[in-house]
Enzyme design. Structure first.
Site, PDB file in Angstrom:
ATOM      1  N   ALA A 127       2.748   0.236   2.633  1.00 27.33           N
ATOM      2  CA  ALA A 127       1.466   0.640   2.056  1.00 27.33           C
ATOM      3  C   ALA A 127       1.660   1.071   0.614  1.00 27.33           C
ATOM      4  CB  ALA A 127       0.876   1.793   2.860  1.00 27.33           C
ATOM      5  N   ASP A 128       0.767   0.628  -0.256  1.00 31.62           N
ATOM      6  CA  ASP A 128       0.803   1.167  -1.611  1.00 31.62           C
ATOM      7  C   ASP A 128      -0.311   2.206  -1.727  1.00 31.62           C
ATOM      8  OD1 ASP A 128      -0.722  -1.811  -3.107  1.00 31.62           O
ATOM      9  OD2 ASP A 128      -1.559  -0.253  -1.807  1.00 31.62           O
ATOM     10  N   SER A 129      -0.547   2.714  -2.930  1.00 31.11           N
ATOM     11  CA  SER A 129      -1.496   3.820  -3.052  1.00 31.11           C
ATOM     12  C   SER A 129      -2.911   3.376  -2.703  1.00 31.11           C
ATOM     13  CB  SER A 129      -1.447   4.428  -4.447  1.00 31.11           C
ATOM     14  OG  SER A 129      -1.496   3.409  -5.407  1.00 31.11           O
TER      15      SER A 129
END
Lengths: 326, 141
Positions: free
Chosen positions: B91-93
């Site tokens: 997951a990224d931001s």
């Protein structure tokens, strides 16, 4: 060989910087000079282009034990590869600048500042010359990028243009973006364009917060507005350089209007036709407030140890926002 | 109570709600536990050290896992534990913010931006949700 020496000025007003240096299998990295003030070096790797298992093993050999552990703890091959390429890109990129005699990517040490932003730990014998190299990385599932500057804080963010947003874009903007940004997005009737503008805004905001380096809680997205003032796209030739003035990008803090948000400069690019990339860097202190100085950009598509391709000036790098000099 | 078999361990729902049994379970250190909630369709949690946490409501945990799986398009084989970090799942931001937004809609709560930055694991999310839901219930009462 430094890419800047190989720039050719074409009478067609399109400078094509196409240096392909194919290194032999002896694992050498083409050295590069540090960027000058107001210059950004932008390196990116496309994971889909890295298939060789022996190359991936070579990259693994560059990592510290903790980095290796982190890579291997990712679930699944794709995520492991992505994490591995990210570390390999950072190490090999910084090693190219050969600072303090560091030519071996393995020898670099990293730490996080008090807010969690990664930095290089420079070990020099006398300690008198602290290098001013700044870097920041970003990855999407299909691109990993590293931006480098001298003496200037930098933040970058890359996102796939077609990245699916699970929530409704306007609901998302209402919740997380500033009022001005939400209103801007609401004013766009075409949902495709609205989606694209959303992604662009996201990358710009993300790049700004990462450049600040104080953690996300220091600048919650709702508390600042990024404005893209779109004049008609102009590009003109200034001496030997091609300068794009697509638009002016500004950031304004809503809590603290007096804060020095004018000390930040943005560049927004479309990369390889598939990604948006935002770069936010601190303006050089010598530049007077209000002076418009372009960001000099040199971009390379790289497969470390195999191939570096200078792509700034080609179709792979299209400036779409900010004042950019290629 | 809990009985350890070779393949699976079933916790009675009472374990989560009763403080006494919760404490008893905490004193027992469980190694290599596999929990499967076949009936209620829980995702299977596999951990080398399974900490029993009184704060984490299993229903909340399940909903969090569902939302995380949907947002990150995880394969069914991907294991999710309370301690799993979103970043470790790729997951990224933007994903994290979308997950938080999904959770807000699911539970009808409002997560302060400052708090949402601290949500890095499945358990962080579940704990915060339970806290906010409880606060909301108390405010409404």
């Amino acid at each position: 060989m430094f890419p800047s020496l190989l720039r050719a000025y074409s009478p067609m007003k399109m400078r094509c910087c196409f240096q392909r240096s194919i290194c032999s299998a002896s694992s050498s990295l083409v050295p590069v000079q540090l960027p000058s003030p107001m210059e950004t070096h932008f390196w990116y790797v496309l994971p889909d282009q890295v298939k060789s298992v022996s190359l991936l093993n070579q990259y693994m050999g560059l990592l510290s034990p903790i980095e290796k552990e982190n890579v291997l703890s990712m679930p699944g091959h794709q995520l492991q590869k992505r994490a591995l390429l990210a570390r390999a890109l950072v190490r090999t990129t910084i090693a190219r600048y050969q600072i303090n005699g560091h030519v071996d990517p393995r020898s670099l040490k990293f730490k996080k500042n008090i807010h969690g932003k990664p930095e290089v730990v420079w070990q020099s014998e006398d300690g008198w010359c602290q290098p001013h190299l700044h870097f920041n990385i970003s990855h999407s599932s299909s691109m990993i990028a590293c931006g480098v500057t001298s003496n200037s804080r930098i933040g970058i963010d890359v996102e796939e243009k077609q990245r699916k947003i699970k929530n409704n874009v306007l609901a998302f903007a209402r919740r997380y973006f500033s009022l001005h940004e939400m209103e801007y997005l609401s004013s766009i009737s075409d949902s495709e364009v609205q989606h694209q503008e959303f992604i662009k805004l996201w990358t710009l905001k993300e790049a700004y917060v990462k450049a600040l380096g104080k953690g996300f809680s220091a600048a919650p997205f709702k508390t600042f507005t990024v404005q893209v003032k779109t004049d008609s796209k102009r590009s003109f030739v200034l001496a030997e350089d091609l300068v794009f003035e697509a638009s002016e990008i500004m950031v304004e803090s809503l809590n603290d209007p007096k804060s020095l948000t004018s000390s930040w400069q943005f560049a927004l690019l479309e990369l390889a036709g598939s990604h948006y990339a935002a770069i936010c860097m601190e303006k050089d202190k010598s530049i007077k407030v209000g002076m418009k100085v372009p960001v000099r950009l040199t971009a390379w598509k790289t497969i470390p140890f195999v191939e570096d391709e200078c792509v700034s000036g080609t179709d792979a790098v299209m400036p779409i926002g900010g004042l950019i000099k290629l | 109570m809990a009985s350890v078999s070779t393949s699976c361990l079933r916790f009675q729902p009472l374990l989560w709600q009763s403080n006494n049994t919760c404490q008893a379970a905490q004193r027992t250190s469980l190694k290599l536990v596999s929990v499967s909630w076949a009936k209620s369709g829980f995702p299977s949690l596999r951990a080398t050290r399974f900490r029993v946490s009184c704060a984490a409501n299993p229903l909340t945990m399940q909903k969090v896992c569902d939302i995380v799986r949907k947002q990150l398009v995880l394969s069914p084989e991907t294991q999710l534990t309370p301690e799993t970090k979103f970043s470790e799942l790729g997951a990224d931001s933007l994903d994290t913010v979308e997950i938080v937004m999904g959770l807000e809609e699911e539970f009808d709560i409002n997560v302060e931006e400052e708090s949402s930055q601290n949500i890095t694991t499945v358990k962080d999310a579940a704990d915060l949700i339970d806290k906010l839901v409880q606060k909301k219930a108390e405010a409404g009462a």
